[in-house]
Write an enzyme that holds these catalytic residues in place. Structure first.
Site, short mmCIF file in Angstrom:
data_model
loop_
_atom_site.label_atom_id
_atom_site.label_comp_id
_atom_site.label_asym_id
_atom_site.label_seq_id
_atom_site.Cartn_x
_atom_site.Cartn_y
_atom_site.Cartn_z
N ARG A 135 39.81 45.53 34.53
CA ARG A 135 41.08 44.85 34.79
C ARG A 135 42.08 45.83 35.39
O ARG A 135 41.94 47.05 35.25
CB ARG A 135 41.68 44.32 33.48
CG ARG A 135 40.87 43.26 32.78
CD ARG A 135 40.90 41.93 33.52
NE ARG A 135 40.15 40.91 32.82
CZ ARG A 135 38.84 40.70 32.97
NH1 ARG A 135 38.13 41.47 33.77
NH2 ARG A 135 38.24 39.72 32.31
N SER B 219 50.28 34.29 37.32
CA SER B 219 49.21 35.13 36.79
C SER B 219 48.10 35.28 37.81
O SER B 219 47.83 34.36 38.59
CB SER B 219 48.66 34.46 35.53
OG SER B 219 47.43 35.04 35.16
N TYR C 228 51.05 38.23 37.79
CA TYR C 228 50.84 39.41 36.96
C TYR C 228 49.36 39.69 36.79
O TYR C 228 48.56 38.79 36.59
CB TYR C 228 51.38 39.22 35.54
CG TYR C 228 52.79 38.74 35.39
CD1 TYR C 228 53.78 39.00 36.34
CD2 TYR C 228 53.16 38.05 34.24
CE1 TYR C 228 55.07 38.57 36.15
CE2 TYR C 228 54.46 37.61 34.04
CZ TYR C 228 55.41 37.86 35.01
OH TYR C 228 56.69 37.43 34.80
N ASP D 83 64.64 24.84 23.08
CA ASP D 83 63.41 24.53 23.80
C ASP D 83 63.83 24.20 25.24
O ASP D 83 64.68 23.32 25.46
CB ASP D 83 62.77 23.31 23.11
CG ASP D 83 61.52 22.83 23.82
OD1 ASP D 83 61.31 23.18 25.00
OD2 ASP D 83 60.76 22.06 23.20
N GLY E 30 34.38 32.78 29.41
CA GLY E 30 35.48 32.65 30.38
C GLY E 30 35.93 33.97 30.98
O GLY E 30 36.72 33.98 31.93
N LYS F 96 49.47 27.45 35.41
CA LYS F 96 50.09 28.39 36.35
C LYS F 96 49.88 27.91 37.78
O LYS F 96 50.79 27.93 38.61
CB LYS F 96 49.51 29.80 36.16
CG LYS F 96 49.79 30.43 34.81
CD LYS F 96 51.27 30.70 34.62
CE LYS F 96 51.58 31.36 33.30
NZ LYS F 96 53.02 31.41 32.99
N THR G 61 45.28 34.90 37.20
CA THR G 61 44.30 33.89 36.84
C THR G 61 44.25 32.74 37.86
O THR G 61 43.24 32.04 37.96
CB THR G 61 44.56 33.40 35.40
OG1 THR G 61 43.41 32.78 34.91
CG2 THR G 61 45.72 32.44 35.31
N TYR H 143 45.25 26.90 30.56
CA TYR H 143 46.39 27.81 30.74
C TYR H 143 46.50 28.22 32.21
O TYR H 143 47.56 28.16 32.83
CB TYR H 143 46.21 29.06 29.85
CG TYR H 143 46.99 30.24 30.34
CD1 TYR H 143 48.35 30.35 30.12
CD2 TYR H 143 46.35 31.28 31.05
CE1 TYR H 143 49.07 31.43 30.60
CE2 TYR H 143 47.06 32.36 31.52
CZ TYR H 143 48.41 32.44 31.30
OH TYR H 143 49.13 33.51 31.78
#
Ligand code: UFG
Length: 338
Positions: free
Chosen positions: A231, A124, A177, A58, A294, A153, A126, A149
């Protein structure tokens, strides 16, 4: 040069590992296999003839990660490790903040200790949030994310900017990305989601293989050319090439660069279904469903900065993405579980 890939056994990490090995870099992978399989290491070796060094740890376990830095002469880090399921991040936000931020902080502390100064981050699109105009350009304001999430980022980008401002030796590339799909052309590595896929292409390939009966198309009343969501899909091998060039860039420059990795072209859900059917000669039954919470109607990249800074642009078209996604699924109906 030795590159540490955290989360290097995952979808994007494994493809980047292949391209780095093929480009002559040494690769060390640190991955807890929480969302990936150990078999990927054998597959990488089958493709490249080289075996990456692997640690099942981890990344937020500092003593364990310290051993990785101590035993290997690391020159740069590409940080893929992180939880990435948008829906789960809404029901378990603390899990996402704890893991995604902790891994990054632990890495940064050990990089400082071992004087490693290149950091490439899996960010991302996002981070541009819900209200950004298209195409997304790197200079635009970020924030306004629609889920935890996305906020992880955004926050990690901020942490890396602050770390870089305080350490003039540090070089950071934030790779934003768009929608990675496809698989290595060998069909030996690809996306292997656990359970029912959330994302479009893995869902389509499981309909194609008969595992799932039909695709649900989430909304056909958006203001797009056919009403379905648009997208910027990018072949994972193009994405991997972008990482190799970023490693080179980070070794030669200091400071922070945000870089979009997308093609600059948007396709709708139905465009992707049609391209998949044509590329593979398979019918994909679908039904129109309500919009998914979303989801944004349409976004795609302005990809010019990647070309200018890295000399990178996407080479593989939507047909190649659909063909390679199917080739992987067909050869590996159960993913890495034989
Ligand atoms: N879609 C369907 N049916 C499905 C799955 C998806 O119609 O079964 C549609 C979505 O509504 C959307 C498009 O297909 O219009 C793409 O959806 P994905 O779930 O494949 O991808 P997203 O764009 O929602 O999310 C991706 C990544 C996230 C990332 C986000 C923004 O999965 O990690 O892009 O960059 F945050």
């Amino acid at each position: 040069m030795n590159i540490l890939l955290t989360g290097g056994a995952g979808f994007i990490g494994s493809h980047t590992c292949v391209e780095l090995l093929n480009s002559g870099y040494g690769v060390v992978i640190a991955d807890d296999l929480s969302n990936s399989k150990i078999q990927v290491i054998d597959r990488i070796e089958e493709i490249t003839g080289k075996r990456p060094v692997f640690y099942k740890i981890d990344v937020s376990d500092k003593p364990a990660l310290d051993v990785v830095f101590k035993e290997n002469d690391i020159d740069a880090v590409v940080h893929f490790a992180g939880y990435k399921a948008v829906g789960e991040s809404c029901t378990k936000p603390l899990k996402y903040y704890r893991n995604n931020l902790d891994t990054t902080l632990t890495l940064l502390e050990l990089m400082e200790k071992y004087d490693v100064n290149s950091f490439i981050f899996s960010s991302s699109a996002t981070v541009y949030g819900a209200d950004a105009p298209v195409p997304y350009t790197e200079g635009m304001q970020t924030g306004g994310c629609t889920n935890p999430y996305g906020w992880t980022k955004y926050m990690i980008e901020q942490i890396l900017k602050d770390a870089s401002a305080a350490n003039e030796k540090l070089s950071v590339v934030l790779l934003r990305y768009f929608n990675p799909i496809g698989a290595h052309s060998s069909g030996k590595i690809g996306e292997d989601p656990s359970g029912i896929p959330n994302n479009l292409l893995p869902y389509i390939t499981q309909v194609a293989s008969g595992k799932l009966s039909e695709l649900g198309v989430f909304g056909n009343d958006y203001e797009t050319h056919d009403g379905t969501g648009v997208r910027d899909y990018i072949h994972v091998c193009d994405l991997a090439d972008g990482h190799v060039l970023s490693v080179k860039y980070a070794a030669e420059h200091k400071g922070v660069q945000e870089i979009n990795l997308g093609t600059g072209v948007g396709y709708s859900v139905l465009d992707v279904v049609n391209a998949f059917e044509q590329a593979n000669d398979i019918k994909i039954p679908y039904a129109i469903k309500p919009r998914r919470d979303g989801d944004l109607p349409e976004y795609y990249a302005d990809a010019s900065k990647a070309l200018k800074l890295l000399g990178w642009s996407a080479k593989r078209d939507l047909k190649a993405m659909c063909r390679d996604s199917w080739n992987w699924q067909k050869n590996n109906p159960n993913g890495y579980e034989y």
